[in-house]
Design a protein around this motif. Structure first.
Motif, PDB file in Angstrom:
ATOM      1  N   ARG A  71       0.824  -1.202   0.000  1.00 31.41           N
ATOM      2  CA  ARG A  71       0.000   0.000   0.000  1.00 31.41           C
ATOM      3  C   ARG A  71       0.864   1.261   0.000  1.00 31.41           C
ATOM      4  O   ARG A  71       0.626   2.209  -0.761  1.00 31.41           O
ATOM      5  N   LEU A  72       1.894   1.287   0.844  1.00 29.59           N
ATOM      6  CA  LEU A  72       2.772   2.455   0.909  1.00 29.59           C
ATOM      7  C   LEU A  72       3.610   2.591  -0.362  1.00 29.59           C
ATOM      8  O   LEU A  72       3.841   3.710  -0.841  1.00 29.59           O
ATOM      9  N   THR A  74       2.788   1.750  -3.387  1.00 29.27           N
ATOM     10  CA  THR A  74       1.915   2.328  -4.411  1.00 29.27           C
ATOM     11  C   THR A  74       1.704   3.821  -4.163  1.00 29.27           C
ATOM     12  O   THR A  74       1.763   4.635  -5.095  1.00 29.27           O
ATOM     13  N   GLN A  75       1.477   4.180  -2.928  1.00 29.57           N
ATOM     14  CA  GLN A  75       1.221   5.579  -2.589  1.00 29.57           C
ATOM     15  C   GLN A  75       2.418   6.473  -2.899  1.00 29.57           C
ATOM     16  O   GLN A  75       2.263   7.603  -3.374  1.00 29.57           O
ATOM     17  N   PHE A  76       3.629   5.966  -2.664  1.00 30.14           N
ATOM     18  CA  PHE A  76       4.825   6.788  -2.810  1.00 30.14           C
ATOM     19  C   PHE A  76       5.595   6.541  -4.112  1.00 30.14           C
ATOM     20  O   PHE A  76       6.631   7.162  -4.336  1.00 30.14           O
ATOM     21  N   GLU A 194       3.782  15.244   8.867  1.00 31.41           N
ATOM     22  CA  GLU A 194       2.423  15.630   8.490  1.00 31.41           C
ATOM     23  C   GLU A 194       1.989  16.953   9.117  1.00 31.41           C
ATOM     24  O   GLU A 194       1.035  17.582   8.651  1.00 31.41           O
ATOM     25  N   TYR A 224      -1.391   9.893  12.583  1.00 31.57           N
ATOM     26  CA  TYR A 224      -2.413   8.886  12.358  1.00 31.57           C
ATOM     27  C   TYR A 224      -2.982   8.312  13.653  1.00 31.57           C
ATOM     28  O   TYR A 224      -3.883   7.469  13.629  1.00 31.57           O
ATOM     29  N   LEU A 265      -4.779   4.691   6.440  1.00 33.09           N
ATOM     30  CA  LEU A 265      -4.513   5.214   5.097  1.00 33.09           C
ATOM     31  C   LEU A 265      -5.822   5.354   4.310  1.00 33.09           C
ATOM     32  O   LEU A 265      -5.993   6.312   3.547  1.00 33.09           O
ATOM     33  N   ASP A 266      -6.739   4.411   4.506  1.00 29.88           N
ATOM     34  CA  ASP A 266      -8.043   4.522   3.848  1.00 29.88           C
ATOM     35  C   ASP A 266      -8.789   5.767   4.314  1.00 29.88           C
ATOM     36  O   ASP A 266      -9.584   6.347   3.552  1.00 29.88           O
ATOM     37  N   ALA A 268      -7.399   8.608   5.268  1.00 32.19           N
ATOM     38  CA  ALA A 268      -6.398   9.680   5.323  1.00 32.19           C
ATOM     39  C   ALA A 268      -7.020  11.067   5.265  1.00 32.19           C
ATOM     40  O   ALA A 268      -6.572  11.983   5.967  1.00 32.19           O
ATOM     41  N   ASP A 269      -8.026  11.251   4.449  1.00 31.53           N
ATOM     42  CA  ASP A 269      -8.636  12.581   4.339  1.00 31.53           C
ATOM     43  C   ASP A 269      -9.201  13.042   5.679  1.00 31.53           C
ATOM     44  O   ASP A 269      -9.006  14.192   6.094  1.00 31.53           O
TER      45      ASP A 269
END
Length: 367
Positions: A71-72, A74-76, A194, A224, A265-266, A268-269
């Motif tokens: 997941r990370l 892909t994100q980065f 962050e 988080y 992460l899901d 995150a917003d």
């Protein structure tokens, strides 16, 4: 056997002499715990649901936390092997130091910075080289560069710096990397990235492709809100992270922690909206304290720094007496940004404290 008695077996004397890591003081139910840089918001419902669904406690977790790494990655925009997961970023830091430094080697960092650094270096058998912070409480990177020797194996840069809250700028960091030997491991500790609002502050991720000796550390503990589950990650060259993986305690990242990190992460917003609320609260506290007469650095983490020097213990006691549990260090006091309800109490008592400080005190401004 009393605590002062010598050990009954032969141990490394430098370990026996090493003070244990001291976490932030606990707070009574009626007090505000502002001592540990925790996120004051409760976990989101989706994160709690993911934790509750992870019930196979009779099974070992995936040793590499592959789902979270994927997941990370892909994100980065990285490969899976350029991501390493650990039980908090401090565990990753320990692994990297063990992989790179041993007896006769040196680990260089600014001081004061994260209090775990000296202990991790000692455990590895290496020697700490501490470069004093600048007068503005930030890293003195030019001076750090001059302290690199043939014995230096690791340099740690903490941005934003814990506990002073100052951030290294991108220009400062790149100038530093330009003079660092290319075979010297540089660790950029971004546990509070962050919370950074300064557009000039360094961001490690875009620099990984330019500096093959750079590793970036981040965590899910702060922004988080997963401090109690212990999960952090490192981004960097595969060979370096493979060496760190070789030093790791196997299976130290639990399945619950991995599930919570993915659920975070899901969400995150939602979580980053909370981060914005904290940074706005932080900036307001800093502005109002400055207006009271405090001389404090511009904060970029989720905390502020009062350079209270020799008055630290007394001032920490005053804050504790009114239900504000803070983190004292020999040089000053770190105060986490907590619940909104804590702000008025903090500002009220700090106004009285600064008025009692003598002219010329390092925590008092010239105004």
């Amino acid at each position: 056997m009393s605590p002062s008695d010598p050990p009954s077996v032969r141990l490394r004397p430098e370990i026996v002499a090493l003070p244990a890591y001291r976490q932030g003081q606990a707070a009574a139910a009626s007090a505000f715990k502002l001592s540990s840089n925790e996120n004051p918001f409760d976990p989101l419902p989706g994160v709690i649901a993911a934790v509750n669904a992870e019930t196979a406690y009779n099974r070992y977790p995936d040793a590499s936390a592959l789902a979270l790494r994927e997941r990370l990655a892909t994100q980065f925009g990285l490969s899976v092997d350029e991501v390493h997961i650990g039980a908090g970023s401090v565990a990753l830091l320990a692994q990297l130091i063990l992989a790179a430094a041993g007896p006769g080697d040196e680990v260089l960092y600014s001081w004061r910075s994260f209090e775990a650094y000296p202990g991790l270096v000692t455990v590895a058998g290496a020697t700490s080289v501490q470069v004093p912070n600048r007068a503005d409480h930030g890293h003195d990177l030019p001076e750090m560069a001059t302290r690199i020797t043939d014995h230096t194996r690791v340099v740690i840069i903490c941005s934003p710096n814990n506990p002073t809250g100052t951030a290294v700028t991108g220009d400062e960091f790149e100038s530093f990397m330009a003079v660092v030997p290319p075979d010297l491991l540089v660790i950029l500790d971004e546990a509070y990235c962050e919370f950074v609002t300064d557009p000039e502050a360094v961001t490690g991720l875009p620099l990984l492709s330019r500096f093959p000796n750079l590793v970036v550390l981040r965590t899910f503990s702060k922004a988080y809100g997963l401090a109690g589950l212990r999960v952090g990650y490192a981004l960097g060259p595969v060979a370096v992270l493979d060496a760190a993986r070789s030093t790791a305690i196997p299976l130290s990242v639990t399945g619950v922690a991995g599930a919570a990190a993915i659920a975070s992460l899901d969400a995150a917003d939602q979580l980053l909206r909370r981060v914005r609320a904290l940074t706005e609260r932080r900036d307001r506290v800093w502005r109002l304290l400055s207006e009271q007469g405090w001389n404090i650095p511009v904060p970029q983490g989720n905390f502020i720094w009062l350079p209270t020097a020799e008055d630290t213990a007394d001032i920490a006691d005053v804050l504790s007496a009114v239900g504000l549990i803070v983190r004292p260090f020999p040089e000053g006091i770190r105060i986490s940004i907590g619940e909104e309800e804590s702000v008025e109490k903090l500002l009220g008592i700090c106004a009285d404290i600064v008025d009692d400080l003598p002219t010329g005190h390092p925590a008092r401004g010239l105004g």
